[in-house]
Design an enzyme around this catalytic site. Structure first.
Site, short mmCIF file in Angstrom:
data_model
loop_
_atom_site.label_atom_id
_atom_site.label_comp_id
_atom_site.label_asym_id
_atom_site.label_seq_id
_atom_site.Cartn_x
_atom_site.Cartn_y
_atom_site.Cartn_z
N HIS A 154 -63.76 50.98 58.36
CA HIS A 154 -65.03 50.53 58.94
C HIS A 154 -65.42 51.36 60.17
O HIS A 154 -66.13 50.88 61.05
CB HIS A 154 -64.99 49.04 59.34
CG HIS A 154 -64.43 48.16 58.28
ND1 HIS A 154 -65.21 47.50 57.35
CD2 HIS A 154 -63.15 47.82 57.99
CE1 HIS A 154 -64.44 46.81 56.54
NE2 HIS A 154 -63.18 46.98 56.90
N SER A 275 -79.41 75.49 70.03
CA SER A 275 -80.75 74.90 69.99
C SER A 275 -81.74 75.89 70.59
O SER A 275 -81.41 76.61 71.55
CB SER A 275 -80.76 73.60 70.79
OG SER A 275 -82.06 73.32 71.27
N LYS A 281 -76.61 73.11 73.83
CA LYS A 281 -76.21 72.52 72.54
C LYS A 281 -75.26 73.40 71.73
O LYS A 281 -75.35 74.61 71.71
CB LYS A 281 -77.46 72.23 71.68
CG LYS A 281 -78.34 71.13 72.19
CD LYS A 281 -77.64 69.77 72.25
CE LYS A 281 -77.34 69.17 70.91
NZ LYS A 281 -78.52 68.64 70.22
N ASN A 283 -74.31 72.82 67.78
CA ASN A 283 -74.63 71.89 66.69
C ASN A 283 -73.84 72.19 65.42
O ASN A 283 -73.57 73.35 65.12
CB ASN A 283 -76.13 71.95 66.38
CG ASN A 283 -76.97 71.40 67.53
OD1 ASN A 283 -76.51 70.52 68.26
ND2 ASN A 283 -78.17 71.92 67.70
N GLU A 288 -74.10 69.42 58.46
CA GLU A 288 -75.29 68.61 58.17
C GLU A 288 -76.00 69.08 56.90
O GLU A 288 -76.51 68.27 56.12
CB GLU A 288 -76.26 68.64 59.36
CG GLU A 288 -75.69 67.91 60.56
CD GLU A 288 -76.47 68.21 61.83
OE1 GLU A 288 -76.85 67.27 62.52
OE2 GLU A 288 -76.69 69.39 62.15
#
Ligand code: ARG
Length: 459
Positions: A154, A275, A281, A283, A288
């Protein structure tokens, strides 16, 4: 034009444009060439072509193939699909000999043959790519047997495990994917050539000649099934869809782990993105994109099954739409398999943060309850007792290492606390079958290595 005879007027240009598939299926050209060479041999065996016709046919087909290979082959406006293109080029080069090649053959059995050959190669290529990824994961896991981390259920900290153990869990899923691609290879490995449009021919053609030429493991049983069946393509897409589902789960964890909230890992510069506006940043775009591309491949499978489900036997033009989804599903998946390898190779763990996270969250509680069980306490009662201890430590903000366990329950011993406080000890003790103890994870890795070493028939 392949069918002029019974029409008085030629096709409307809009209809031609609408029905044309050559832009998509041109990719099948090498397979169409191979299938055409094989069919030529079938015709020779039936006495419909001469042995002496073969060198010219082969040379012309090779010539078409190299034009395709060098990117100089431009389909003409009248080329509806790769099959009509190859037949036209062959006829342009050989005249009457080119016009003889389609005897006893239909684009229906031809397209099924081309696509099966393509799927067979695609499955073999994917087996190789996944085998490489799993091999990498085994090496990677071997280096992380002692790296403790919290195991989650969970997404709440559950019990301490090792990073090696966790990576092996992902590798297990990918090994099952390899098996699915081997199965997809096997279901593609049946020759439909010789089925004709749907009901064979009157020319005495022997389909096993083509099957042998094309190195197929078997020949079709029923001509109608041979042209109507796309289960092999669905098998390939199912294997792609499960692989993407698994890679997406890996990717999701990379996104979580590399967030400052988790702080478990960092992606090396060459696999991180920045970014355009926020200079600070780093990333995880690769992860993704893998996660974002997974549903498209699942949709490819859904689209193919959707195409198939309403089709009356035998061939229907709907089947032309199979190629776009099969190509998209395969291209996306193999790209993501390779990107996952690159991404994981660039992952740098913060071992202190992982250990710290494994220390928190009461990951010792189950082990302590099991300790009471070994001292004769029924598990339900042990669970209750330890639950009470967890609550009281939480209230008083005392860590397990400093807890007075014997004071809390006489069946617990003073050194139990120190003993369960170190997540490394907890991991080392979980040597049950399939558990996270280093020796047990080593055994799991050996099992995976021998699974990927088993040679499939994907040659
Ligand atoms: N281009 C078609 C396909 O990809 C094959 C041609 C069969 N056409 C036909 N009218 N029978 O499925």
């Amino acid at each position: 034009m392949l069918w002029g005879g019974r029409f008085e007027r030629g096709p409307h240009p809009e209809m031609v444009a609408f029905t044309r598939s050559v832009d998509v299926d041109l990719r099948l050209l090498p397979y169409d060439i191979a299938a055409t060479k094989a069919h030529a041999r079938v015709l020779v065996a039936a006495g419909l072509l001469e042995d002496s016709d073969l060198p010219a046919l082969d040379a012309a087909l090779d010539d078409i193939s190299s034009a395709w290979g060098s990117g100089t082959l431009e389909p003409a406006p009248e080329d509806e699909d790769v099959h009509s293109l190859v037949e036209r080029l062959l006829t342009e080069r050989l005249g009457d000999l080119g016009r003889r090649i389609h005897a006893g053959r239909s684009r229906n059995d031809l397209v099924a043959t081309d696509l099966r050959l393509w799927c067979r190669d695609a499955a073999a290529e994917m087996v190789d790519a996944l085998t490489e990824l799993v091999g990498f994961l085994c090496d990677f896991a071997e280096g992380q047997l002692e790296t403790v981390m919290p195991g989650f259920t969970h997404l709440q900290r559950a019990q301490p495990v090792s990073m090696g153990f966790h990576i092996v869990a992902h590798a297990c899923a990918l090994v099952r994917d390899i098996d699915r691609f081997k199965a997809a290879f096997a279901s593609s490995d049946v020759s439909p050539l010789g089925a004709g449009a749907l009901a064979g021919n009157t020319l005495g053609l022997d389909p096993t000649v083509a099957a042998t030429e094309l190195n197929f493991g078997a020949t079709f049983v029923n001509a109608t099934d041979a042209v109507a069946d796309r289960d092999f393509a669905a098998d390939l897409l199912y294997a792609c869809a499960t692989t993407m589902t698994h890679l997406s789960r890996v990717a999701e964890e990379v996104v979580l782990w590399t967030s400052s909230e988790f702080g478990f890992a960092r992606i090396a510069d060459d696999w991180s993105t920045g970014s355009s506006m926020m200079p600070q940043k780093r990333n995880p775009d690769v992860a993704e994109l893998i996660r974002g591309r997974a549903p498209g491949v699942v949709a490819d499978l859904g689209a193919l099954l959707g195409i198939l489900k309403g089709l009356p036997l035998a061939y229907d033009r709907d089947l032309q739409e199979d190629k776009e989804v099969v190509f998209h599903g395969f291209d996306t998946t193999i790209g993501c398999v390779r990107a996952t390898r690159g991404l994981l190779g660039a992952l740098r763990f913060d071992k202190d943060a992982l250990t710290e996270a494994a220390r928190g969250g009461g990951g010792w509680a189950t082990d302590l309850a099991e300790r009471l069980v070994t001292r004769g306490v029924p598990f339900r009662e042990a669970h209750e007792t330890i639950g009470g201890i967890v609550a009281s430590l939480e209230r008083s903000a005392v860590s397990i290492a400093d807890a007075d366990l014997a004071g809390a329950d006489p069946r617990l011993k003073p050194d139990d606390a120190v003993d369960v406080a170190d997540p490394r000890t907890l991991v080392a003790r979980r040597a049950s079958h399939g558990g996270p103890a280093p020796s047990e994870v080593e055994r799991q890795i050996r099992t995976l290595r021998s699974a990927i070493a088993r040679l499939p028939r994907t040659d």
